[in-house]
Design an enzyme around this catalytic site. Structure first.
Site, PDB file in Angstrom:
ATOM      1  N   TYR A 266      19.613   2.677   8.746  1.00 39.23           N
ATOM      2  CA  TYR A 266      18.680   2.216   7.721  1.00 39.23           C
ATOM      3  C   TYR A 266      19.433   1.566   6.560  1.00 39.23           C
ATOM      4  O   TYR A 266      19.107   0.454   6.130  1.00 39.23           O
ATOM      5  CB  TYR A 266      17.832   3.386   7.223  1.00 39.23           C
ATOM      6  CG  TYR A 266      17.102   3.087   5.933  1.00 39.23           C
ATOM      7  CD1 TYR A 266      16.236   2.003   5.827  1.00 39.23           C
ATOM      8  CD2 TYR A 266      17.276   3.900   4.814  1.00 39.23           C
ATOM      9  CE1 TYR A 266      15.572   1.718   4.644  1.00 39.23           C
ATOM     10  CE2 TYR A 266      16.608   3.630   3.631  1.00 39.23           C
ATOM     11  CZ  TYR A 266      15.760   2.534   3.542  1.00 39.23           C
ATOM     12  OH  TYR A 266      15.116   2.258   2.365  1.00 39.23           O
TER      13      TYR A 266
ATOM     14  N   VAL B  44      10.135  15.636  -2.321  1.00 37.01           N
ATOM     15  CA  VAL B  44      10.444  17.018  -1.972  1.00 37.01           C
ATOM     16  C   VAL B  44       9.639  18.003  -2.812  1.00 37.01           C
ATOM     17  O   VAL B  44       9.488  19.173  -2.439  1.00 37.01           O
ATOM     18  CB  VAL B  44      11.960  17.272  -2.148  1.00 37.01           C
ATOM     19  CG1 VAL B  44      12.343  17.321  -3.628  1.00 37.01           C
ATOM     20  CG2 VAL B  44      12.387  18.548  -1.455  1.00 37.01           C
TER      21      VAL B  44
ATOM     22  N   SER C  57       6.835   9.756  -5.392  1.00 40.90           N
ATOM     23  CA  SER C  57       6.585   8.843  -4.284  1.00 40.90           C
ATOM     24  C   SER C  57       6.207   9.630  -3.032  1.00 40.90           C
ATOM     25  O   SER C  57       6.387  10.850  -2.956  1.00 40.90           O
ATOM     26  CB  SER C  57       7.829   7.986  -4.004  1.00 40.90           C
ATOM     27  OG  SER C  57       8.903   8.799  -3.571  1.00 40.90           O
TER      28      SER C  57
ATOM     29  N   LYS D  13      20.936   3.730  -0.360  1.00 39.97           N
ATOM     30  CA  LYS D  13      21.560   3.865   0.964  1.00 39.97           C
ATOM     31  C   LYS D  13      22.196   2.564   1.452  1.00 39.97           C
ATOM     32  O   LYS D  13      22.920   2.560   2.447  1.00 39.97           O
ATOM     33  CB  LYS D  13      20.529   4.376   1.971  1.00 39.97           C
ATOM     34  CG  LYS D  13      20.036   5.785   1.642  1.00 39.97           C
ATOM     35  CD  LYS D  13      18.888   6.213   2.506  1.00 39.97           C
ATOM     36  CE  LYS D  13      18.405   7.600   2.112  1.00 39.97           C
ATOM     37  NZ  LYS D  13      17.853   7.660   0.735  1.00 39.97           N
TER      38      LYS D  13
ATOM     39  N   THR E  57       0.813  -1.213   0.000  1.00 39.82           N
ATOM     40  CA  THR E  57       0.000   0.000   0.000  1.00 39.82           C
ATOM     41  C   THR E  57       0.849   1.267   0.000  1.00 39.82           C
ATOM     42  O   THR E  57       0.321   2.369   0.176  1.00 39.82           O
ATOM     43  CB  THR E  57      -0.960   0.019   1.200  1.00 39.82           C
ATOM     44  OG1 THR E  57      -0.227  -0.164   2.415  1.00 39.82           O
ATOM     45  CG2 THR E  57      -2.012  -1.069   1.067  1.00 39.82           C
TER      46      THR E  57
ATOM     47  N   ARG F 202       0.519  -3.805   6.724  1.00 40.92           N
ATOM     48  CA  ARG F 202       0.121  -3.756   8.144  1.00 40.92           C
ATOM     49  C   ARG F 202      -1.050  -2.820   8.423  1.00 40.92           C
ATOM     50  O   ARG F 202      -1.735  -2.979   9.420  1.00 40.92           O
ATOM     51  CB  ARG F 202       1.312  -3.278   8.984  1.00 40.92           C
ATOM     52  CG  ARG F 202       2.523  -4.168   8.935  1.00 40.92           C
ATOM     53  CD  ARG F 202       3.646  -3.577   9.760  1.00 40.92           C
ATOM     54  NE  ARG F 202       3.975  -2.210   9.326  1.00 40.92           N
ATOM     55  CZ  ARG F 202       4.775  -1.397   9.979  1.00 40.92           C
ATOM     56  NH1 ARG F 202       5.318  -1.780  11.114  1.00 40.92           N
ATOM     57  NH2 ARG F 202       5.031  -0.185   9.519  1.00 40.92           N
ATOM     58  N   ASP F 203      -1.267  -1.822   7.561  1.00 41.16           N
ATOM     59  CA  ASP F 203      -2.177  -0.726   7.880  1.00 41.16           C
ATOM     60  C   ASP F 203      -3.546  -0.966   7.254  1.00 41.16           C
ATOM     61  O   ASP F 203      -3.708  -0.911   6.035  1.00 41.16           O
ATOM     62  CB  ASP F 203      -1.574   0.589   7.360  1.00 41.16           C
ATOM     63  CG  ASP F 203      -2.301   1.815   7.894  1.00 41.16           C
ATOM     64  OD1 ASP F 203      -3.547   1.789   7.922  1.00 41.16           O
ATOM     65  OD2 ASP F 203      -1.621   2.795   8.258  1.00 41.16           O
ATOM     66  N   GLU F 204      -4.564  -1.207   8.084  1.00 43.95           N
ATOM     67  CA  GLU F 204      -5.892  -1.508   7.555  1.00 43.95           C
ATOM     68  C   GLU F 204      -6.523  -0.306   6.856  1.00 43.95           C
ATOM     69  O   GLU F 204      -7.282  -0.460   5.887  1.00 43.95           O
ATOM     70  CB  GLU F 204      -6.818  -2.005   8.672  1.00 43.95           C
ATOM     71  CG  GLU F 204      -7.048  -1.017   9.789  1.00 43.95           C
ATOM     72  CD  GLU F 204      -8.000  -1.560  10.837  1.00 43.95           C
ATOM     73  OE1 GLU F 204      -8.714  -2.524  10.528  1.00 43.95           O
ATOM     74  OE2 GLU F 204      -8.016  -1.017  11.955  1.00 43.95           O
TER      75      GLU F 204
ATOM     76  N   PHE G 144       5.245   2.668  -4.259  1.00 43.30           N
ATOM     77  CA  PHE G 144       5.606   1.657  -5.247  1.00 43.30           C
ATOM     78  C   PHE G 144       4.515   0.601  -5.349  1.00 43.30           C
ATOM     79  O   PHE G 144       4.151   0.176  -6.450  1.00 43.30           O
ATOM     80  CB  PHE G 144       6.931   0.983  -4.885  1.00 43.30           C
ATOM     81  CG  PHE G 144       7.264  -0.177  -5.784  1.00 43.30           C
ATOM     82  CD1 PHE G 144       7.952   0.024  -6.961  1.00 43.30           C
ATOM     83  CD2 PHE G 144       6.856  -1.465  -5.455  1.00 43.30           C
ATOM     84  CE1 PHE G 144       8.235  -1.046  -7.818  1.00 43.30           C
ATOM     85  CE2 PHE G 144       7.134  -2.539  -6.298  1.00 43.30           C
ATOM     86  CZ  PHE G 144       7.818  -2.326  -7.474  1.00 43.30           C
TER      87      PHE G 144
END
Length: 327
Positions: A138, A178, A174, A130, A15, A40-42, A18
């Site tokens: 990260y 910025v 995304s 990164k 969700t 994870r987010d309903e 991407f």
């Protein structure tokens, strides 16, 4: 794409920016038998369901990559996996390091083990610039994840499951881009904060990122790290194109941030091939019958893929057109 046509696909972290772009592309171009979205987010899942009008090919799983049993259930009868789930904010990682380890490292190993046990054919994990020569936690967790997925081909032993990694830089359009931030400041007549006037970044659009991942499934044998050959841009040029009448102020590089992005380190050059529109970093050790891609040309020894030494650059006109279309 013939390989994925009619296939059953699982998308972790489905969700995010991407994920939603991948779902749209898959429904339009790949005609999947099933597309399982695990996140994870309903609330985000509910919003995504509305966005895609509850397409009957979609399956919605609430779950976390930290939960291997949930992954095994989600991978039932799945042919291909795109692993996009991750914790990503650099400053948040420094304050909550073990949370990032559990999701980005342990969660990645859970994806690997569940895919092998469920007989998934191919898995592609999304990486980040990164992860190359990481200077923050990260990036370090994503480097660990990259190595886990490459070594997953050893871990699979006699099983048919194969793993590869795709790495790219900033994605235009995304979440957290910025561009809207600079626009809002310009509308209020405020200065644009630029971390360093010399800063450069790689740039790729969401449709390009999705197409690159999909094409990598067709190419991969297992063990490759694919990096797209994409242009660079200067942050000051982007700010000037977005808000030509706004002054800029240099605020300094933030902790854990690089002046220039790197996607392939010089130490990896000896294992890197240029293949059409991508670089292929081959595995350190390949004991599962891996063969280098045909037609790949070795890069010069000591070469590194950095945003400041890149040979492809976006002009002001390029940036203006991209901001208008994707910003």
């Amino acid at each position: 794409m013939a390989l994925l046509d009619g296939a059953s696909i699982l998308l972790t972290g489905g969700t995010g920016s991407f994920g939603k772009a991948f779902i749209a592309y898959a429904l339009e171009h790949l005609n999947p038998r099933r597309l399982v979205v695990l996140s994870r987010d309903e609330l985000k899942q509910y919003e995504a369901r509305q966005l895609f009008a509850d397409d009957p090919r979609l399956r919605w799983f609430i779950g976390d990559v930290r939960d291997r049993r949930r992954l095994e259930r989600a991978m039932h009868d799945v042919d291909y996996v795109v692993h996009a789930a991750a914790l990503k904010q650099v400053d948040t990682a420094e304050y909550n390091p073990f949370e990032f380890v559990q999701t980005n490292v342990t969660g990645s190993q859970n994806v690997i083990e569940a895919a092998i046990d469920r007989g998934v054919r191919k898995v592609i994990a999304l990486s980040t610039d990164k992860a190359s020569s990481p200077i923050n936690l990260y990036g370090a967790t994503k480097l660990c994840a990259d190595r886990l997925f490459i070594s997953g081909n050893h871990y699979a032993a006699g099983h048919p499951t194969r793993f590869a990694v795709v790495r790219y830089g900033n994605v235009m359009g995304s979440r957290g881009s910025v561009i809207p931030f600079f626009r809002s400041l310009a509308e209020r007549g405020e200065e644009l904060p630029v971390t360093d006037l010399r800063m450069t970044r790689f740039w790729i659009t969401l449709p390009e990122a999705v197409a690159f991942v999909v094409s990598s499934f067709e190419l991969m044998h297992g063990g490759e790290l694919y990096v797209p050959r994409i242009p660079s841009m200067r942050l000051v040029d982007l700010a000037r194109v977005i808000a030509p009448n706004s002054p800029m102020k240099e605020v300094g590089v933030r902790p854990g941030e690089k002046l220039h992005e790197e996607m392939i380190a010089s130490d990896d050059a000896r294992r890197t091939l240029l293949l059409d529109n991508r670089y292929v970093v081959m595995p350190h050790i390949a004991g599962w019958g891996y063969e280098p891609p045909e037609g790949g040309r070795p890069v010069p020894d000591g070469w590194a893929y950095r945003s400041d030494t890149n040979d492809l650059w976006l002009t002001d006109d390029d940036l203006r057109a991209l901001v208008e279309k994707y910003g």
